[in-house]
Design a protein around this motif. Structure first.
Motif, short mmCIF file in Angstrom:
data_model
loop_
_atom_site.label_atom_id
_atom_site.label_comp_id
_atom_site.label_asym_id
_atom_site.label_seq_id
_atom_site.Cartn_x
_atom_site.Cartn_y
_atom_site.Cartn_z
N ALA A 546 0.84 -1.21 0.00
CA ALA A 546 0.00 0.00 0.00
C ALA A 546 0.88 1.26 0.00
CB ALA A 546 -0.92 -0.02 1.22
N PHE A 547 1.96 1.19 0.78
CA PHE A 547 2.90 2.32 0.81
C PHE A 547 3.51 2.54 -0.59
CE2 PHE A 547 7.39 3.69 1.27
CZ PHE A 547 7.19 4.95 1.83
N TYR A 548 3.93 1.45 -1.22
CA TYR A 548 4.53 1.51 -2.56
C TYR A 548 3.53 2.08 -3.58
CZ TYR A 548 6.00 -0.33 -7.14
OH TYR A 548 6.34 -0.47 -8.47
N THR A 549 2.31 1.55 -3.56
CA THR A 549 1.28 1.98 -4.52
C THR A 549 0.98 3.47 -4.34
OG1 THR A 549 0.29 -0.22 -4.44
CG2 THR A 549 -1.06 1.56 -5.34
N GLY A 550 0.86 3.89 -3.09
CA GLY A 550 0.56 5.31 -2.82
C GLY A 550 1.65 6.22 -3.34
N ASN A 551 2.91 5.82 -3.15
CA ASN A 551 4.04 6.65 -3.60
C ASN A 551 4.08 6.75 -5.13
OD1 ASN A 551 6.44 7.63 -1.64
ND2 ASN A 551 5.31 5.96 -0.68
N ILE A 552 3.86 5.63 -5.82
CA ILE A 552 3.93 5.64 -7.29
C ILE A 552 2.80 6.50 -7.86
CG2 ILE A 552 3.82 4.23 -9.39
CD1 ILE A 552 6.39 3.91 -7.73
N GLN A 553 1.59 6.31 -7.35
CA GLN A 553 0.45 7.04 -7.90
C GLN A 553 0.44 8.51 -7.48
OE1 GLN A 553 -2.86 4.52 -6.76
NE2 GLN A 553 -2.67 3.30 -8.66
N ALA A 554 1.32 8.88 -6.59
CA ALA A 554 1.44 10.30 -6.21
C ALA A 554 2.33 11.06 -7.20
CB ALA A 554 2.02 10.40 -4.80
N LEU A 555 3.04 10.32 -8.03
CA LEU A 555 3.93 10.97 -9.02
C LEU A 555 3.11 11.53 -10.18
CD1 LEU A 555 6.75 8.26 -9.10
CD2 LEU A 555 6.75 10.43 -7.84
N LYS A 556 3.55 12.64 -10.75
CA LYS A 556 2.81 13.31 -11.83
C LYS A 556 2.61 12.38 -13.02
CE LYS A 556 4.10 18.10 -10.92
NZ LYS A 556 4.80 19.30 -11.43
N THR A 557 1.42 12.40 -13.56
CA THR A 557 0.97 11.64 -14.75
C THR A 557 0.82 10.15 -14.47
OG1 THR A 557 3.13 11.10 -15.74
CG2 THR A 557 2.20 13.26 -16.26
N LEU A 558 1.13 9.70 -13.22
CA LEU A 558 1.01 8.27 -12.91
C LEU A 558 -0.18 7.99 -11.98
CD1 LEU A 558 4.76 7.29 -12.30
CD2 LEU A 558 3.49 7.38 -14.46
N GLU A 559 -1.04 8.99 -11.78
CA GLU A 559 -2.14 8.88 -10.83
C GLU A 559 -3.07 7.69 -11.14
OE1 GLU A 559 -1.50 11.52 -12.64
OE2 GLU A 559 -1.00 13.23 -11.34
N ASN A 560 -3.30 7.47 -12.41
CA ASN A 560 -4.26 6.43 -12.80
C ASN A 560 -3.59 5.16 -13.32
OD1 ASN A 560 -6.48 8.19 -12.24
ND2 ASN A 560 -6.08 9.22 -14.20
N LEU A 561 -2.32 5.00 -13.01
CA LEU A 561 -1.59 3.83 -13.50
C LEU A 561 -2.09 2.56 -12.80
CD1 LEU A 561 0.72 3.86 -15.59
CD2 LEU A 561 2.31 3.57 -13.70
N ASP A 562 -2.45 1.56 -13.59
CA ASP A 562 -2.94 0.29 -13.03
C ASP A 562 -1.75 -0.60 -12.67
OD1 ASP A 562 -4.31 -1.91 -12.28
OD2 ASP A 562 -4.99 -2.48 -14.30
N LEU A 563 -1.41 -0.66 -11.37
CA LEU A 563 -0.22 -1.40 -10.93
C LEU A 563 -0.49 -2.89 -10.76
CD1 LEU A 563 1.14 1.20 -8.34
CD2 LEU A 563 1.80 0.90 -10.74
N ASN A 564 -1.76 -3.27 -10.57
CA ASN A 564 -2.16 -4.69 -10.49
C ASN A 564 -1.24 -5.49 -9.55
OD1 ASN A 564 -3.57 -7.01 -11.01
ND2 ASN A 564 -2.59 -7.41 -13.01
N MET A 565 -1.19 -5.06 -8.29
CA MET A 565 -0.26 -5.66 -7.33
C MET A 565 -0.66 -7.07 -6.88
SD MET A 565 2.09 -3.50 -7.26
CE MET A 565 3.13 -4.20 -5.99
#
Length: 573
Positions: A546-565
């Motif tokens: 959850a920490f990893y996902t939150g950090n990645i999706q906080a980056l610009k243009t990556l908000e809606n990136l489907d990480l499928n963890m």
């Protein structure tokens, strides 16, 4: 004609040199040596003077030959009329005339005699001719075996007697010719036709003398060293002279055009080698940092977008100075570039403009421009992906920013390849289209290079994940040090490439990086025997995720990136 042509060039050279104070004719005695001391402007003016004098000379030759041909045709016409008259008098039927078919009937005009086809206003008026005119031939016996005339015996002359025939020209001048020296109608016809060949010869003589003049100046490599605008001026002047002489004389003389093509080939070699050397020097001094874009280069790109594949004219001094920008805007897209690429685009346009100015070198220029584009691709690969810049310019390391910037520069070149291709295609003959395949190969090479850089960026993070996650332990506190480190490196990667690559490329790159992260995490969890059973260890892992996902999706243009963890867990069988 040969003598006169030599004299024309000699007089032009002497006249021009006498007006140049820098050339001391007492020290430099030979004309050829004096001529080699001229700069391009002086020599070019001399060449134009020679062209002008040769055109005047050819007009004089043409006028002279026209007079000769007119006289021959008048004599031939008189012969025809005389023979018809003789035939009518012999048959005693005056009404039966003008039906005789002569062996030179191809010289008549719609059944009329040549004199009848002349414009009456251009010919001297001739009074009515008496039936027993003085030009009738003396009858003689048929030619014997000892006759010196041709088999046709059209003059009916005999070698046993020296007979004469008198002819009165339209101007009233009487010409007396020995019968055995008199030309047949066929011979007169040949002369009339061969006079045109003399005019062709005159044109060839002038062109040959111009070739010698051109080659004498080319001996020291003078013509090869001309800049493109000077060589273009020379080419245009030669082409105009060739067309003028062709129009005047009715045939194309190839020697001068051939000599110019030979010089053009040498010019192309030098032109290409200069730019190849320049690009090599630029690349070997390139530090692969983002360069500012001067306004003139943005203007250059804008002119290409408007369909003008040529160098824009320099703006007058005193115009408002515009500040450089961080990006080059091409068709609405921002391109971060290095300085070398800006100059490379300008070099592309120099090749394209050269082809417009000298169409005969189109295929040569296309091959050499292809060579230049390939050079940029291969050398930039050696310097960045191959880390050659560490030794060449002393970079400490090849960073992700260096890699992303190189990728974007390659993408800009790929954008312009179809435009360059279309420019050359419009100037080629359909049978030459196969040469355009060079651009297809180049595009593939560039796209492969771009893909390699993307793979390298993923590989950098893959190596990091392998190293960090191999030490991952599932224990409190959360988030773990390992995941904190991973997120920190991911943020650094994003910061390095975000301003350089377009949004969609950044998203695609991070999806690939995320896939690599999930693969390494899945392997480590399998080694630790942690499964998604809802137990305490599973809960700790989910907290890290959850920490990893939150950090990645906080980056610009990556908000809606489907990480499928969910893929980090082994599928239950």
């Amino acid at each position: 004609m040969i003598s006169a042509a030599k004299h024309i060039i000699k007089q032009c050279v002497i006249s021009t040199i006498s007006q140049i104070e820098e050339i001391d004719t007492e020290i430099v005695v030979k004309l050829a040596d004096q001529m080699r001391l001229m700069n391009f402007h002086q020599w070019f003016e001399l060449l134009k003077c020679i062209f002008a004098n040769f055109l005047f000379f050819l007009k004089r030759v043409k006028a002279t030959l026209s007079v000769v041909r007119s006289v021959v045709l008048l004599v031939l016409d008189r012969n025809q009329k005389t023979k018809v008259l003789e035939g009518t008098l012999a048959e005693g039927s005056p009404g039966k005339s003008f039906n005789t078919v002569t062996e030179v009937g191809y010289l008549t005009h719609e059944g009329m005699f040549i004199s009848d086809a002349f414009n009456e206003g251009e010919q001297p008026s001739v009074g009515p001719e008496p039936r027993n005119q003085r030009t009738s031939y003396q009858s003689s016996e048929p030619c014997g075996s000892d006759s010196t005339s041709e088999q046709e015996c059209t003059t009916e002359s005999s070698s046993s007697k020296e007979q004469t025939s008198s002819s009165v020209t339209p101007g009233g001048v009487e010409i007396t010719i020995n019968e055995d020296m008199k030309l047949t109608d066929l011979e007169l016809g040949r002369i009339a036709n061969n006079i045109q060949e003399l005019l062709y010869n005159a044109s060839d003589v002038c062109h040959d003398r111009c070739v010698k003049f051109l080659m004498s100046r080319a001996k020291d490599g003078f013509l090869e060293k001309l800049n493109s605008s000077e060589f273009v001026a020379l080419s245009r002047s030669v082409e105009i002279f060739v067309k003028d002489t062709e129009e005047l004389c009715g045939r194309r003389s190839m020697s001068l055009r051939g000599a110019l093509q030979s010089q053009a080939n040498r010019f192309v070699n030098r032109f290409h080698e200069e730019r190849k050397t320049k690009l090599s020097l630029l690349l070997d001094n390139e530090r692969w940092k983002q360069a500012e874009v001067p306004a003139e280069f943005q203007d250059l790109v804008n002119s290409i977008a408007d369909g003008r594949i040529s160098l824009p004219e320099k703006k007058p001094t005193g115009t408002e100075e515009r500040k450089p920008t961080d990006y080059l805007i091409v068709d609405g897209q921002k391109y971060a570039v290095v300085g070398t690429v800006l100059l490379l685009i300008r070099i592309f346009l120099e090749y394209c403009q050269c082809v417009d100015d000298i169409p005969s070198i189109t295929t040569d220029m296309l091959i050499r421009l292809s060579d230049l584009i390939k050079q940029f691709n291969s050398r930039s690969c050696q310097l960045v992906l191959g880390a050659g810049a560490l030794q060449v310019v002393g970079l400490k390391t090849i960073t992700t920013k260096n890699l992303a910037l190189a990728s974007r520069c390659l993408q800009l070149i790929v954008h312009y390849i179809p435009i360059i291709r279309a420019h050359f295609e419009a100037r080629l003959q359909p049978k030459q289209y196969s040469i355009l395949r060079h651009f297809d190969h180049i595009t593939k090479d560039y796209n492969d290079h771009i893909a390699e850089i993307s793979a390298k960026l993923v590989a950098i993070m893959d190596s990091l994940f392998e190293k960090v996650l191999s030490k991952y332990e599932v224990k409190a506190p959360m988030p773990s040090t390992c995941f904190r480190n991973v997120c920190k490196q991911m943020t650094k990667m994003h910061e390095a490439i975000f301003d350089l690559l377009p949004e969609e490329q950044t998203q695609m790159l991070f999806l690939r990086i995320n896939a690599s992260f999930k693969l390494h995490l899945k392997r480590q969890l399998a080694r630790l025997n942690v499964v998604n059973d809802g137990g305490p260890q599973h809960g700790l892992v989910m907290a890290d995720v959850a920490f990893y996902t939150g950090n990645i999706q906080a980056l610009k243009t990556l908000e809606n990136l489907d990480l499928n963890m969910a893929e980090i867990w082994e599928q239950k069988r």
